[in-house]
Motif scaffolding. Sequence first.
Motif: not given
Length: 479
Positions: A49-52, A258-263
């Motif tokens: 989910g960390f895809t930036e 849920k408090q982090l990035l979506p997905g």
Amino acid sequence: REWTMKRSIVFLLCISVFPGFSQGRVVREDETGFAECNVFFPGQVPPEGFTEPFHVKICQQYNKEPRFATLYSTKDKIPLYSAFKFTKSAQSEEENWLVEPQIDDPENDLHEMVHEADIGGTVANLGANQALTSDYVGSGYERGLLNPSLLNEEDFQVATYTLTNAVPVSPAMSKSWHRDIGKVVEQALIPHCSKMDHLYLLAGAIPSSVRVKGKVSVPESLWLAACCDAPEGWSLGLVKKINDENSLADLTVRELEKQLLPGVHLFKGNCGEDKQSQEKREAVLQVVSQIRSGEQVGTSDSQETKDSGWVRRVAGILATPFIKLLELLIYIFVELVKFVFYFLWLVVKRVVGTVLDGVYSLWNGVLSYLKAVSMVLISIPYDVGRVIINIFLGFLQIVQDVVSLTYRILSIPMGFILHLAAFPYHSICAIPSVLKDMATGIGGTFSLVIDATAAVLHGFYYLAGHIVKRFVPKGSSDD
């Protein structure tokens, strides 16, 4: 070639002066996960989910061995999380901060982390994508380690002092975070995970819009996610608000995600959530609750252990000012050395520049002088020729003027003589023409007299006829 040589020299100096020269590696996009550092994740599967595009994977190494993994945000210039395993509690080593050259300069041939003080000018755009010590100096914030050094030993501990593992926090928060996390890991997590090497830890930060010196993001909260995938495993999440050093909230891993990035999914299969031991988790939460309330955990600790802990704590408190002072002196010394080198370089540059400018001006002067002399020498024949031509043309003009004056002087008597000689000719030749004109005049006069006489007679005739017609009767006239 010059910069490459400098980098090589710096690298060789670092190897010779620092035998334990720290190594790290920015993982290429075509590599799976964190390469050698995948061992720090359950099932060797990193969080999803960390895809930036500004999320950079770093396999933090030391002495050619992976020590922990870090996901770094080049936008916020802080790590989003560091993945590690507990090795052994140890007293904190002296801080010697490192940076990752390839985050700022991907083309750099330094494939390892280096001490910031030794990097010099060998890395292009240093600090463009990562935080530096200068970003923290005078800001009121400390470099808080996500992977605390006190949970590591020897080589592992040295490797944690990298700016890619640090976030800006207040001194009180940094102390509180390391204290609470150390207690949670040692007193709650390790004792309740039957196999210590099956305990996986993720320590992370949630960036905020507040930035140190307009560059480094101050996290709004710090968090810890733990996964014990041994038989009778469990998982746990902890969150510490940055504005409340005494806060330490426990929650499930799903609630933390849920408090982090979506997905975002931190552990593969949620760390076997379906097979987790609820009893183990409750026991862990109970110890965490005791740590949060400040109660002493583990009544079997001996007084000697307590005393040694107090001694270490007091020694740490007493040593901290000296360590900070030493760090400040080292920093000032390094900056002074840099300033001296920069000053010498500026002086040499100015002197060499002045000499080169003088040589250049002298060369231009010589060229200008030679050019002027050449132009003068070339113009001499041209000027001589032009003077000769002007003299000749002047002589011709004089001759022309003399001839013209002579002609004008001579033309006056010659014209008079010619006109005088032509007078008899013109006079004699005019006699026939005069006689002809006289005869024509006499003939014309005579003809005019005759015509006048005829006209008078015709007039009298016409008048007489008119009178006769008016006064003589018509009958008699018929007779």
